[in-house]
Design an enzyme around this catalytic site. Structure first.
Site, mmCIF file in Angstrom:
data_model
loop_
_atom_site.group_PDB
_atom_site.id
_atom_site.type_symbol
_atom_site.label_atom_id
_atom_site.label_comp_id
_atom_site.label_asym_id
_atom_site.label_seq_id
_atom_site.Cartn_x
_atom_site.Cartn_y
_atom_site.Cartn_z
ATOM 1 N N HIS A 19 0.852 -1.192 0.000
ATOM 2 C CA HIS A 19 0.000 0.000 0.000
ATOM 3 C C HIS A 19 0.886 1.239 0.000
ATOM 4 O O HIS A 19 1.843 1.330 0.778
ATOM 5 C CB HIS A 19 -0.912 0.016 1.223
ATOM 6 C CG HIS A 19 -1.962 -1.056 1.205
ATOM 7 N ND1 HIS A 19 -3.043 -1.019 0.360
ATOM 8 C CD2 HIS A 19 -2.079 -2.210 1.927
ATOM 9 C CE1 HIS A 19 -3.802 -2.095 0.561
ATOM 10 N NE2 HIS A 19 -3.227 -2.835 1.501
ATOM 11 N N CYS A 31 -0.518 1.878 -5.244
ATOM 12 C CA CYS A 31 -1.232 3.099 -5.627
ATOM 13 C C CYS A 31 -0.239 4.241 -5.809
ATOM 14 O O CYS A 31 0.703 4.390 -5.018
ATOM 15 C CB CYS A 31 -2.264 3.463 -4.562
ATOM 16 S SG CYS A 31 -3.554 2.214 -4.339
#
Length: 394
Positions: A162, A204
């Protein structure tokens, strides 16, 4: 007339054969130039999953998919540093223990039978990752946990987890910034720890992680641009989570068609997972890389092809040994003959352990025994003397 035609035919055939021979020679020379063009002599891979917990199953599957591919293409475990922040194969929620699948049809088990995890669980930290890259490890660190590369090493670095704009989280407790990563690569270049480096990140806003790179000979790829999310793929209702991320899923499909002698190059890799499949926009950066990506083979980073050098110089490996006389040879072998029979020591006497009598344990009263005993004493006392005599006790 017939003789002239025959001579003309022989001349034409000779010219064609000469042309084919020249073309074949040029083709061989071209392949030889391609073979030695990269200038590296060994390959390394650092594969990192930075996420814990069951709902991040896909990040472990991402890393193991790349691990499986580079091993299949020839990079041995001794040249792979595998870092997994969680062990999904042994998680109690896993309906099929000792397996990690990358597809919902359960056909491809990327965990395999011979996975060698070098850093696991809470060992996967920003500090340990940077120490592996820069070589600043304690002397007691085993070779399996070291990146023993040199200035002739091509290194593949793959990260998944993440992240956000300019950072990647490690286990939801700390993060590494793009500046720290860029400085680590510069230290590697200054210390001559790589020849060329391929950086791939699936997270991301992944493109933000290579924006600050400034060291030479680095090629970088990311699953998403700044401001975009990197989406998951292959939901599995049986285990309740997604099995992989989209970018790595299509990267694995691409690598499954690659073999050690493939001529696929980096331009082919750039086309993996277009926006129509990834939903996010994959990005790449090649301005720091000195070679044309079209001339860089996929196996220059994902495989391990041993390079050889051709030399015309005669090298004498050993001096000519003089033959031993029969008497001297007999004496030498007689001296080396063992005087007693040797045998291996049984390192783990399993038979003795199995037949060993269990050690007698010290007896302790069960939980609540003392309290129950006092309760029984009080009940007998009340039954015998009544509550009016209670004052004589306290």
């Amino acid at each position: 007339m017939m003789g002239s035609l025959k001579m003309l035919g022989i001349l034409i055939v000779s010219i064609v054969l000469l042309h084919l021979s020249t073309t074949q020679t040029n083709d061989v020379e071209g392949r030889a130039r391609q073979f030695f063009r990269s200038g590296h002599t060994n390959n390394w891979a650092v594969l990192v999953c930075t996420s814990r917990f069951w709902f991040n199953y896909r990040h472990v599957a991402n890393t193991l998919s790349v691990y499986r591919s580079v091993k299949r293409l020839g990079i041995p475990d001794s040249h792979i540093v595998l870092m997994l922040a969680d062990d999904m194969a042994c998680n109690h929620r896993n309906p099929k223990p000792a397996t990690v699948f990358s597809h919902k049809n359960m056909e491809l088990n990327v965990y395999g039978d011979d996975v060698e995890v070098d850093y696991r669980g809470y060992e996967v930290t920003v500090e340990n990752f940077l120490r592996v890259l820069t070589g600043r490890l304690p002397p007691s660190t085993p070779r399996s946990k070291r990146l023993l590369s040199d200035d002739h090493s091509n290194i593949l670095i793959y990260l998944t987890g993440h992240g956000g704009n300019g950072f990647l989280k490690f286990q939801d407790s700390e993060e590494i910034s793009n500046v720290e990563l860029a400085d680590a690569f510069e230290q590697m270049w200054q210390k001559r720890r790589y020849h060329e480096l391929l950086f791939i990140i699936d997270t991301c806003q992944g493109a933000s992680m290579y924006e600050r790179f400034y060291s030479p000979n680095i090629m970088a790829l990311a699953s998403s641009q700044v401001g975009e999310d990197s989406l998951s793929h292959q939901p599995d209702l049986a285990i309740g989570v997604h099995l992989m991320d989209r970018y790595t899923f299509y990267l694995l499909e691409f690598l499954e068609d690659i073999h050690p002698s493939s001529q696929a190059n980096m331009n082919d890799l750039f086309k993996v997972c277009p926006k129509s499949q990834c939903v996010s926009t994959p990005g790449h950066r090649t301005d720091l890389f000195q070679r044309d990506p079209g001339s860089v083979l996929i196996t220059d980073f994902f495989g391990s092809v041993r390079k050889v050098e051709i030399t015309m110089v005669t090298i004498h490996l050993t001096a000519t040994a003089s033959p031993l006389s029969e008497e001297k040879e007999t004496r030498v072998f007689a001296e080396e003959a063992p005087t007693q029979m040797l045998s291996y020591v049984d390192q783990l006497p399993v038979a003795e352990i199995i037949h060993q009598k269990p050690k007698q344990k010290d007896w302790h009263p069960p939980d609540g025994f003392i309290l129950g005993l006092w309760t029984l004493i009080l009940l007998v006392f009340f039954k015998t003397y009544g509550i009016k005599h209670l004052k004589h006790i306290f």
